[in-house]
Each structure stands twice: as C-alpha cells, then as structure tokens.
Scaffold this active site. Structure first.
Site, short mmCIF file in Angstrom:
data_model
loop_
_atom_site.label_atom_id
_atom_site.label_comp_id
_atom_site.label_asym_id
_atom_site.label_seq_id
_atom_site.Cartn_x
_atom_site.Cartn_y
_atom_site.Cartn_z
N LYS A 276 0.88 -1.11 0.09
CA LYS A 276 0.03 0.01 0.02
C LYS A 276 1.09 1.10 -0.21
O LYS A 276 1.90 1.59 0.83
CB LYS A 276 -0.95 0.06 1.08
N SER B 250 -9.69 1.86 2.61
CA SER B 250 -8.77 2.53 1.76
C SER B 250 -7.86 1.70 1.32
O SER B 250 -7.20 2.00 0.28
CB SER B 250 -8.11 3.65 2.80
N SER C 22 -9.85 -0.32 7.05
CA SER C 22 -9.31 -0.35 5.81
C SER C 22 -8.62 -1.64 5.18
O SER C 22 -8.32 -1.62 3.88
CB SER C 22 -8.50 0.92 5.55
#
Ligand code: GLN
Length: 486
Positions: free
Chosen positions: A74, A150, A174
């Site tokens: 990420k 996210s 997330s």
C-alpha cells in the site's frame, strides 16, 4: 481457471520452490506478466519496481519463510528508493522514500520481495479508493464497482492475481472491508502488535499495518514475519510473538464465539446477512459454541471514530507543508500563501474535510464537548469488548453491511460512505484484532458475483485464535478459492 503462479498462495509457492519445480525469478516474472496483462483494467498498481524485484529474486534465499515471494505494498508504507504518494497529489512524483518501514525491513529479512505500490484512498481516508488523488481502482469481480478502501489497491491486486499477497493498513476497517469486497482475507492485528515505524500516519491511536492475502494461512505467515516489538515505534508491544502458522490446527471445538445483537440489526443487505448466517452455521458445525452477546455502545462507534480519527489526522497532516517534502505551489507572494496554496492544491476534498473537522473538534471551547467526550465514549466501547471477551473467545459479524457498491454511488455522500465501516471501526477504537474471510457471494445487478466477508474479532494479542477460526472455516469451505473469472 488460471493456473499461473500468481494465482497461487504463499504456502503453495513455497512447496513448489522447495521441490525445485519453480524459482523465485519464475514467480516474480509471472506476477509482473500478470500485472502487465491484467492490471490496466483494474488499476490497482501505481508503480512497479520490476528491475529491483528481479534482482532480489535472483538472490533470494528460499530457506527463509517468505524467500522469493513478491508482495504488493500500500502506497503509504515506506520502501527505500520507491515513491510513496499516499494516494495524494501532494506527494505524487515528488517523494521517494529514503528508508524502509520496519515491516518492510522485516519482510525483506524473511526473504520477501516488495513489488510495486498499490493504490489507496488519499492518506487512507475513505472506504472505496475513490478518494485516491491519482487513479480509480476497480473491483476485479465487477469493474463497475469499487474494491473497497482505503486499502483497495491491495485487495484488488490479490483478488486479480496480480499479487501473491499485499500489505495494507487499517485505521477503521481499511484492511477488512476491501478484503471483504474483493473476496480475499484481510487481517488487522491488535494495536501494538506490528510496528508502524515508516507507515505514514493517519490516526496514530488507531492505525495498524496488516496483510491482505488469499488465505488465513498466508496471513499467518506474513504476521509471523512482521509482528513484534520495535525500538523505533514506542507503541509496539513487547509481547512474545507466537508462531501463528503452528496455531492453525483446525480444532475449534468448544471455542465460544459471540454474536453481538447490535451487529445483526436492520440496515444489513438481506443477502449479505444470509451468507453471514450460513457462515456462522458452519462454525457451529465445526464445533464452536455460538453465544448471544451484547456490545451496548456500538451505536456510538462511528461518531466517536470520526472525532478521534479526524482530530489525529489534522495534527498528523500538518507536516505536509510543501517545505520539507511535497509539491509546492508556484510563485507564492508570502509564506502563508505558500502553505495555503500548496495544501489547497495538493490535498483532495475528503482530506480537507477531515482536517477541517479535526481542527474544529480540537479547538478551544469545543475540545471538551467533542474530543474529550469521544475519548470517554471510546473507553466505554473498549469496556464492552473487555466484558464480552470474559464470556467468549471471539466475536463474529458481517465485515460490512453490503457487498461492493458502484463507482460513484456514494462518493457524493460522505456520511453514507462513513457507514460502510460500521462493523469494523469499533475494533480499532478498542485496539483488538480482527480478520475478514470470504463466506459467500451475492448476485450483482449485472449477474456478476459479489463477495461477502465474515468478520471474526478477537481480544488484544489473540491473533492466533481468530486465525485458527478463519483457517478452519476456509479449510471446510471453498469461497476463498473462487476467482473473478470462474
Ligand atoms: N473508511 C474509514 C475512514 O475513512 C477507515 C479508513 C481506514 O481504516 N484507513 O476513515
């Protein structure tokens, strides 16, 4: 069904590596090819570092637990020499990490190969990855839908077999919510279990890094590598790290699993609910005892979170002043205008909304009414879990009230979007651990299958328990084996 190496789990690849059937270079090349062939329509990746990855694969030591396994990262976890934009225009094309986050250092020590940066909601604020300042990521199960957020790029890359596994972060859901929407496994470790050194902070009392994988077994392998005390993160806990892989003994007989009545109310999509009930029945068949419990302060979790998370975000994001790093506005007439314009141009709408909200709840006169009150309610939420875990070993619930929604469906309604995390947020407020594992599908309007995730929550530092439950569940179902193109 795809038979390429990128469709395999860490466990499967490791046994093929050991027999000498394949090499780390084969794996990395296969994943790079898969990204080239399949990522353009999904848009999970922001960049890939093929050259470095191939070099690492050539030198990989396959005797290590993750030797030769490429992992997508990420875009808010620092990997030395790679860009780190946090999905934001303010850092895009202007920031290259100068050091490895502790999780990356540990993954590399375990032999893993960081391969590429994956998309996310800007600074991890969002539930759909639509808040990325860089690109839209689509759900591999239905390209008209969002992958969740996210950590949407992480979940989409694993589901699309353009990654073997990924690292995400979870502040309010997330990791678990995108894992649920993409039919993958997502583990949020307990607060303090994994070092956050080198993770760009969103809300420091809530953030945790964790794996998104194809199975719970793989999540255990990654957690083994990244968990444990780190001198560089004073919030990391000095508590022994068990061997998570060894705890997966398939025996959940006699475990008590709580069903909180507050998590099974109106507002959950009825087909999602029926998948969850079937999942719970399966746990019962496997020998778990299902117990009714109550978490009485659940209804306050979302509002409490949006006060605490925004307050912390407003402080954490103050560092993006376009002086030390980040894109600068051109020709400001004075320093105040420099800050104002650089931040106005660099941050997206949701990030600005959160900074404004957070500054407001911390401002003098409102601090007691909002921030201090929220902290008190947080304690009540935490106590709910402490009381519940006196009666049960784990708690089960839907991961999200719906399956993946359509791109654009909620982007103009931030409040509705905030409710996508209604079942995941309390775990972050309480600092406990949680996992989402695939437990069925519902049918979307175009006939596409949309995955549903079962959430299993455990007491702080009891990752071994929830991994054992989700692993036992996976080994007696095949939801996690399904692929978008089946
Ligand atoms: N969706 C939640 C938010 O927007 C949680 C995000 C997260 O866990 N990073 O804040």
């Amino acid at each position: 069904m795809s038979t390429s190496l990128s469709a395999l789990t860490i466990r499967q690849l490791r046994s093929d590596l050991k027999t000498g059937h394949i090499s780390p270079v084969d794996i990395v090349n296969d994943v790079i090819d898969s990204i080239k062939n399949k990522d353009s329509e999904v848009g999970a990746y922001l960049s890939i570092n093929s050259e470095d990855a191939i070099k690492r694969a050539q030198n990989a030591d396959i005797s290590k637990p993750l030797g030769g396994i490429p992992i997508s990262i990420k875009d808010l976890i620092n990997v030395e020499g790679q860009p780190c934009s946090c999905g934001s225009k303010i850092l895009k094309d202007s920031y290259i990490s100068t050091y490895d986050a502790t999780v990356i250092k540990r993954l590399k020590e375990a032999g893993a190969i960081p391969l590429g940066r994956v998309n996310m909601d800007e600074f991890a604020m969002g539930s759909s990855t639509e808040n990325s300042g860089i690109q839209i990521t689509k759900n591999p199960w239905d390209l008209k839908r969002i992958p969740g957020g996210s950590s949407g790029g992480s979940a989409a890359s694993v589901a699309n077999d353009t990654a073997i596994a990924s690292l995400g972060s979870d502040t309010g859901g997330s990791i678990r919510q995108p894992a649920s929407f993409c039919g993958t496994v997502g583990l949020k470790p307990s607060y303090g279990r994994v070092s956050r050194y080198g993770l760009v902070a969103f809300a420091s009392s809530l953030d945790q890094i964790g794996p998104i994988t194809k199975t719970s077994e793989d999540a255990a392998i990654i957690l083994n590598a990244i968990a444990g005390k780190d001198q560089l993160d004073s919030t990391s806990l000095d508590s022994e790290v068990p061997n998570y892989l060894q705890s997966l003994d398939m025996n959940i007989k006699g475990l008590r699993i709580g069903m909180p009545k507050e998590y099974f109310t109106d507002g959950i999509n009825s087909e999602v609910l029926s998948c969850i009930h079937k999942g719970i029945e399966k746990l019962r068949e496997l020998g778990a005892e299902i117990v009714d419990i109550s978490l009485p302060h659940t209804e306050f979790a979302v509002s409490t979170y949006y006060i605490i998370a925004t307050a912390e975000a407003s402080a954490n994001l103050a560092r993006f002043d376009a002086v030390r790093y980040g894109n600068r506005t051109t020709d400001p007439t004075n320093i105040i205008e420099h800050y104002r314009k650089s931040r106005a141009e660099g941050f997206g709408e949701e990030v600005k909304r959160r900074i404004i909200l957070g500054t407001y709840v911390l401002s003098s006169g409102y601090n007691d009414a909002y921030y201090v009150k929220a902290q008190k309610v947080r304690t009540l939420i935490r106590n709910d879990f402490t009381n519940a875990f006196e009666k049960v070993d784990a708690i089960v619930s839907p991961t999200a009230p719906t399956a993946a929604f359509k791109i654009g469906e909620m982007s103009n309604n931030p409040l509705q979007m905030y409710l996508a995390d209604i079942f995941t947020i309390a775990a972050n407020l309480a600092g406990i651990c949680g996992i989402s594992t695939p437990c069925g599908f519902i049918e979307g309007d175009t006939g596409n299958k949309l995955p549903v995730g079962l959430q299993i929550l455990g007491p702080a530092l009891q990752e071994a328990t929830i991994l054992k439950i989700s692993d036992a569940f996976e080994k007696s179902t095949d939801w996690h084996k399904k692929k978008p193109l089946d």
